[in-house]
Motif scaffolding. Sequence first.
Motif, PDB file in Angstrom:
ATOM      1  N   ASP A 202     -20.807 -27.200  21.466  1.00  0.00           N
ATOM      2  CA  ASP A 202     -20.925 -28.592  21.040  1.00  0.00           C
ATOM      3  C   ASP A 202     -19.710 -29.423  21.422  1.00  0.00           C
ATOM      4  N   ALA A 203     -18.652 -28.763  21.848  1.00  0.00           N
ATOM      5  CA  ALA A 203     -17.411 -29.476  22.155  1.00  0.00           C
ATOM      6  C   ALA A 203     -17.552 -30.235  23.471  1.00  0.00           C
ATOM      7  N   ALA A 204     -17.014 -31.425  23.487  1.00  0.00           N
ATOM      8  CA  ALA A 204     -17.070 -32.241  24.699  1.00  0.00           C
ATOM      9  C   ALA A 204     -15.845 -32.018  25.579  1.00  0.00           C
ATOM     10  N   GLY A 205     -14.777 -31.491  24.996  1.00  0.00           N
ATOM     11  CA  GLY A 205     -13.526 -31.353  25.730  1.00  0.00           C
ATOM     12  C   GLY A 205     -13.424 -30.049  26.506  1.00  0.00           C
ATOM     13  N   PRO A 206     -12.338 -29.920  27.248  1.00  0.00           N
ATOM     14  CA  PRO A 206     -12.118 -28.734  28.093  1.00  0.00           C
ATOM     15  C   PRO A 206     -11.567 -27.572  27.281  1.00  0.00           C
ATOM     16  N   ASP A 207     -12.417 -26.915  26.524  1.00  0.00           N
ATOM     17  CA  ASP A 207     -11.911 -25.943  25.562  1.00  0.00           C
ATOM     18  C   ASP A 207     -12.359 -24.508  25.814  1.00  0.00           C
ATOM     19  N   TRP A 208     -12.755 -24.154  27.052  1.00  0.00           N
ATOM     20  CA  TRP A 208     -12.960 -22.738  27.349  1.00  0.00           C
ATOM     21  C   TRP A 208     -11.609 -22.049  27.229  1.00  0.00           C
ATOM     22  N   LYS A 209     -11.558 -20.931  26.525  1.00  0.00           N
ATOM     23  CA  LYS A 209     -10.313 -20.210  26.320  1.00  0.00           C
ATOM     24  C   LYS A 209     -10.507 -18.729  26.651  1.00  0.00           C
ATOM     25  N   LEU A 210      -9.441 -18.100  27.101  1.00  0.00           N
ATOM     26  CA  LEU A 210      -9.447 -16.654  27.243  1.00  0.00           C
ATOM     27  C   LEU A 210      -9.285 -16.064  25.851  1.00  0.00           C
ATOM     28  N   ASP A 211     -10.315 -15.367  25.376  1.00  0.00           N
ATOM     29  CA  ASP A 211     -10.387 -14.924  23.993  1.00  0.00           C
ATOM     30  C   ASP A 211     -10.002 -13.463  23.806  1.00  0.00           C
ATOM     31  N   GLU A 212     -10.142 -12.662  24.868  1.00  0.00           N
ATOM     32  CA  GLU A 212      -9.866 -11.229  24.733  1.00  0.00           C
ATOM     33  C   GLU A 212      -9.633 -10.622  26.099  1.00  0.00           C
ATOM     34  N   THR A 213      -8.710  -9.670  26.181  1.00  0.00           N
ATOM     35  CA  THR A 213      -8.481  -8.942  27.424  1.00  0.00           C
ATOM     36  C   THR A 213      -8.570  -7.456  27.145  1.00  0.00           C
ATOM     37  N   ASP A 214      -9.114  -6.725  28.112  1.00  0.00           N
ATOM     38  CA  ASP A 214      -9.243  -5.272  27.960  1.00  0.00           C
ATOM     39  C   ASP A 214      -9.290  -4.656  29.355  1.00  0.00           C
ATOM     40  N   GLU A 215      -9.066  -3.367  29.417  1.00  0.00           N
ATOM     41  CA  GLU A 215      -9.187  -2.666  30.682  1.00  0.00           C
ATOM     42  C   GLU A 215     -10.658  -2.380  30.956  1.00  0.00           C
ATOM     43  N   GLY A 216     -11.029  -2.476  32.225  1.00  0.00           N
ATOM     44  CA  GLY A 216     -12.414  -2.236  32.601  1.00  0.00           C
ATOM     45  C   GLY A 216     -12.723  -0.782  32.802  1.00  0.00           C
TER      46      GLY A 216
END
Length: 216
Positions: A202-216
């Motif tokens: 629902d956000a109109a702004g540029p708010d994609w964030k990196l939420d989690e990192t893990d090894e593949g």
Amino acid sequence: MIVEIVILAMVAAFLGLRLYSVLGRRAEHEEEPIPHRFEREHGADDEAQPAPQPRTQMPMRIGDVPAGVEQGVRAIAAADPGFDLIAFVEGAKGAYAMVLEAFWEGDKDTLRELCDDDVYASFAGAIDAREAAGETLENRLIRIEDAIVKSADLEGRTARVTVLFVSDIASVTRDKDGNLVAGSLDDAIESRDAWTFMRNVDAAGPDWKLDETDEG
């Protein structure tokens, strides 16, 4: 002081808009190579030492992902009509390069713009430990071999997409005197990283964030 504040505000706005433009919006231009800050300027020696070329891939469509992932992608697209899978994957590769380079260079401001609080704290802690030890990194992202959507879901109004990046990275660590501690720029090592990006649909702004990192 006022001039510095204005400049910082402009930089923050630029970073936010750049991430917004590469993640989850329909592409308005043809695909372009991912920029890398370490690439040499074009010159007379380029013909003798051509830059490595990424592997050619067929465009990804919703039907190309596993059934469980497809359901999540369709749910996100239904909640956010501007979401496009192909544009997202290409943008995720750009964000991957930006975050890695910011971490290697100790650029906390860029990391703050691109990551959520937990991921930022992890990166910042590692940067602080590296600086305390007097070490520096000379890492290079040689190429991204593949970017595979591993999961996608919509929880309430929050979209999350996990992408597995398979990349070649050359790593060098030097001590405070510039001596080699580990690694080599001549030998790239395959890296497999599963990164999760999140956004309120629902956000109109540029708010994609990196939420989690893990090894593949």
